[in-house]
Design a protein around this motif. Sequence first.
Motif, PDB file in Angstrom:
ATOM      1  N   ASP A 115      57.283  18.444   2.197  1.00 20.67           N
ATOM      2  CA  ASP A 115      55.571  17.236   2.802  1.00 20.67           C
ATOM      3  C   ASP A 115      54.538  17.777   3.657  1.00 20.67           C
ATOM      4  O   ASP A 115      55.737  18.452   4.510  1.00 20.67           O
ATOM      5  CB  ASP A 115      56.176  15.816   2.511  1.00 20.67           C
ATOM      6  N   PRO A 116      53.293  17.883   3.479  1.00 17.43           N
ATOM      7  CA  PRO A 116      52.456  18.962   4.236  1.00 17.43           C
ATOM      8  C   PRO A 116      53.048  17.897   6.212  1.00 17.43           C
ATOM      9  O   PRO A 116      52.672  18.227   6.644  1.00 17.43           O
ATOM     10  CB  PRO A 116      51.029  19.074   3.353  1.00 17.43           C
ATOM     11  N   HIS A 117      53.016  16.348   5.697  1.00 20.32           N
ATOM     12  CA  HIS A 117      53.064  16.047   6.853  1.00 20.32           C
ATOM     13  C   HIS A 117      54.170  16.260   7.762  1.00 20.32           C
ATOM     14  O   HIS A 117      53.905  15.397   9.089  1.00 20.32           O
ATOM     15  CB  HIS A 117      52.558  14.035   6.865  1.00 20.32           C
ATOM     16  N   PHE A 118      55.346  15.412   6.828  1.00 21.64           N
ATOM     17  CA  PHE A 118      56.361  15.929   7.747  1.00 21.64           C
ATOM     18  C   PHE A 118      56.656  17.250   8.581  1.00 21.64           C
ATOM     19  O   PHE A 118      57.004  17.562   9.084  1.00 21.64           O
ATOM     20  CB  PHE A 118      57.832  15.972   6.549  1.00 21.64           C
ATOM     21  N   LEU A 119      56.554  18.347   7.472  1.00 22.04           N
ATOM     22  CA  LEU A 119      56.189  19.819   8.093  1.00 22.04           C
ATOM     23  C   LEU A 119      54.528  19.559   9.419  1.00 22.04           C
ATOM     24  O   LEU A 119      55.091  20.492  10.681  1.00 22.04           O
ATOM     25  CB  LEU A 119      55.488  21.082   7.381  1.00 22.04           C
ATOM     26  N   LEU A 120      53.902  19.104   9.766  1.00 23.50           N
ATOM     27  CA  LEU A 120      53.291  19.533  10.621  1.00 23.50           C
ATOM     28  C   LEU A 120      54.087  18.346  12.008  1.00 23.50           C
ATOM     29  O   LEU A 120      53.501  18.886  12.625  1.00 23.50           O
ATOM     30  CB  LEU A 120      51.572  18.501  10.561  1.00 23.50           C
ATOM     31  N   SER A 121      54.637  17.739  11.183  1.00 25.08           N
ATOM     32  CA  SER A 121      55.403  15.923  12.555  1.00 25.08           C
ATOM     33  C   SER A 121      56.651  17.108  12.942  1.00 25.08           C
ATOM     34  O   SER A 121      56.393  17.422  14.217  1.00 25.08           O
ATOM     35  CB  SER A 121      55.503  14.851  11.639  1.00 25.08           C
ATOM     36  N   LEU A 122      56.778  18.585  12.693  1.00 26.81           N
ATOM     37  CA  LEU A 122      58.018  19.178  13.222  1.00 26.81           C
ATOM     38  C   LEU A 122      57.575  19.936  13.257  1.00 26.81           C
ATOM     39  O   LEU A 122      58.006  20.195  14.628  1.00 26.81           O
ATOM     40  CB  LEU A 122      58.968  19.964  11.415  1.00 26.81           C
ATOM     41  N   ARG A 123      56.493  20.923  13.041  1.00 28.37           N
ATOM     42  CA  ARG A 123      55.810  21.811  14.478  1.00 28.37           C
ATOM     43  C   ARG A 123      55.447  21.653  15.634  1.00 28.37           C
ATOM     44  O   ARG A 123      56.094  21.476  16.782  1.00 28.37           O
ATOM     45  CB  ARG A 123      54.591  22.733  13.583  1.00 28.37           C
ATOM     46  N   ASN A 124      54.858  20.144  15.415  1.00 22.04           N
ATOM     47  CA  ASN A 124      54.434  18.992  16.590  1.00 22.04           C
ATOM     48  C   ASN A 124      55.804  18.475  17.697  1.00 22.04           C
ATOM     49  O   ASN A 124      55.321  18.814  18.927  1.00 22.04           O
ATOM     50  CB  ASN A 124      53.450  18.225  15.711  1.00 22.04           C
ATOM     51  N   THR A 125      56.839  18.389  16.631  1.00 17.40           N
ATOM     52  CA  THR A 125      57.860  17.895  17.494  1.00 17.40           C
ATOM     53  C   THR A 125      58.543  19.036  18.571  1.00 17.40           C
ATOM     54  O   THR A 125      58.975  19.167  19.503  1.00 17.40           O
ATOM     55  CB  THR A 125      58.956  17.636  16.792  1.00 17.40           C
ATOM     56  N   VAL A 126      58.517  20.639  17.548  1.00 14.55           N
ATOM     57  CA  VAL A 126      59.007  21.699  18.121  1.00 14.55           C
ATOM     58  C   VAL A 126      57.633  22.394  19.278  1.00 14.55           C
ATOM     59  O   VAL A 126      58.170  22.457  20.323  1.00 14.55           O
ATOM     60  CB  VAL A 126      58.988  22.672  17.083  1.00 14.55           C
ATOM     61  N   ASN A 168      44.422  16.732  22.373  1.00 12.77           N
ATOM     62  CA  ASN A 168      44.697  15.104  22.281  1.00 12.77           C
ATOM     63  C   ASN A 168      46.733  15.887  22.824  1.00 12.77           C
ATOM     64  O   ASN A 168      47.631  14.920  23.281  1.00 12.77           O
ATOM     65  CB  ASN A 168      44.871  14.935  20.810  1.00 12.77           C
ATOM     66  N   THR A 169      46.545  16.934  21.587  1.00  8.70           N
ATOM     67  CA  THR A 169      48.709  17.375  21.813  1.00  8.70           C
ATOM     68  C   THR A 169      48.565  17.623  23.153  1.00  8.70           C
ATOM     69  O   THR A 169      49.749  17.043  24.053  1.00  8.70           O
ATOM     70  CB  THR A 169      48.828  18.359  21.211  1.00  8.70           C
ATOM     71  N   PHE A 211      61.973  15.821  21.552  1.00  6.18           N
ATOM     72  CA  PHE A 211      62.649  15.504  20.328  1.00  6.18           C
ATOM     73  C   PHE A 211      62.408  14.635  19.959  1.00  6.18           C
ATOM     74  O   PHE A 211      61.807  14.491  18.835  1.00  6.18           O
ATOM     75  CB  PHE A 211      64.373  15.770  19.831  1.00  6.18           C
ATOM     76  N   LYS A 212      62.958  13.051  20.503  1.00  8.51           N
ATOM     77  CA  LYS A 212      62.762  11.356  20.150  1.00  8.51           C
ATOM     78  C   LYS A 212      61.216  11.051  20.683  1.00  8.51           C
ATOM     79  O   LYS A 212      61.273   9.612  20.120  1.00  8.51           O
ATOM     80  CB  LYS A 212      63.490  11.438  20.529  1.00  8.51           C
ATOM     81  N   LEU A 224      58.158  13.565  14.497  1.00  5.72           N
ATOM     82  CA  LEU A 224      58.974  13.093  13.966  1.00  5.72           C
ATOM     83  C   LEU A 224      59.531  11.904  13.721  1.00  5.72           C
ATOM     84  O   LEU A 224      58.972  11.094  12.953  1.00  5.72           O
ATOM     85  CB  LEU A 224      60.331  14.038  14.313  1.00  5.72           C
ATOM     86  N   ALA A 225      59.432  11.561  14.826  1.00  4.69           N
ATOM     87  CA  ALA A 225      59.582  10.093  15.464  1.00  4.69           C
ATOM     88  C   ALA A 225      58.608   9.035  14.858  1.00  4.69           C
ATOM     89  O   ALA A 225      58.556   7.792  14.691  1.00  4.69           O
ATOM     90  CB  ALA A 225      59.636   9.494  17.524  1.00  4.69           C
ATOM     91  N   VAL A 226      56.989   9.519  15.528  1.00  3.93           N
ATOM     92  CA  VAL A 226      55.934   9.026  14.734  1.00  3.93           C
ATOM     93  C   VAL A 226      56.325   8.636  13.433  1.00  3.93           C
ATOM     94  O   VAL A 226      55.677   7.700  12.860  1.00  3.93           O
ATOM     95  CB  VAL A 226      54.754   9.436  15.295  1.00  3.93           C
ATOM     96  N   THR A 227      56.268  10.180  12.410  1.00  6.96           N
ATOM     97  CA  THR A 227      55.863   9.840  11.053  1.00  6.96           C
ATOM     98  C   THR A 227      57.342   8.887  11.053  1.00  6.96           C
ATOM     99  O   THR A 227      57.130   8.001   9.782  1.00  6.96           O
ATOM    100  CB  THR A 227      56.651  11.542  10.520  1.00  6.96           C
TER     101      THR A 227
END
Length: 308
Positions: A77-88, A171-172, A241-242, A262-265
């Motif tokens: 899922d590209p949305h999950f991978l993007l949120s994972l990158r943002n979480t890192v 924004n990040t 992380f959360k 990840l928490a927002v996703t």
Amino acid sequence: MTATLDHTAAPLIRRPAGRPLRQLVVPYLYVLPAALFVAAFLLYPMVLTAWRSLTHFDGISDPTFAGLDNFRDLFADPHFLLSLRNTVIWTVAAVIFPVTLGLVFALAFSRVRWGGFFKTVIYLPATISAAAAGILFSFVFNYDNGILNMILRGIGLSGLASRWLFDVPTNTFAMIATYTWQQTGLNMMLFLVGLQGLPPEPIEAAKIEGCTGWNLVRRIILPMLMPYVVITTLLAIVNGFKVFDLIWVMTQGGPGRASETLAVTMYREGFILFKQGYSAAIAVVISVVALAFSYFYLRSVLEQEARQ
């Protein structure tokens, strides 16, 4: 005389009576409310979430068993991978900025005049919720009438005025700045506790030998403060992380889904798109990572207590 000895020795070898059942049960009754609370609000939701991560479930119809399909879909899922990158990014930033600034402020204001005043000012943001901090800085970063853009326009730097909460990745960075503002005071207090517990003899001996300033901090204070650095860093990793509420208040993961973590996703998939099985799989991933860092955090705390 022998009879007297036997008579007086008998009570000495008699075994005490067993404890009444009431004395055995009462201590557990004191623990029972807390145990029931943990079971109802921690263990049961954890087991339920783990089970739902193995199903397709929309929150309305009956769940259907799907095995590990949700976890396989996550990493496609590209949305999950993007949120994972943002979480890192968030996690790294939560360590670099709030922890580093907290350490700097703790060292700077631990033994200076007016130090108590400055420590209070820096700690005050930690007393408000992340949601309140997000609302406050939403006004600060507003493009049309936000304080930041008004100042930039007022000093002739209109070209630097930006749509802070709508441009990616600006924004990040704006949200990370807000998070740093709120969390620095808490980290500073943790380091102040560590500084107060340092033995004064090595520091005084180093000063007598001519070790002062940055050399004193680098060679003497930081090595002794390292257990607190580890504890504060691990705690910052878990919190970073959360993080959810600040992001949701400021951008809701937008524009689009570009600033989701990840928490927002997890929240969006479960409570907006009603893919609760998929959302539960994300929750399991978050929980596993958080528990891993929590384990190292608790071990560091216990080791620090053992040293003391």
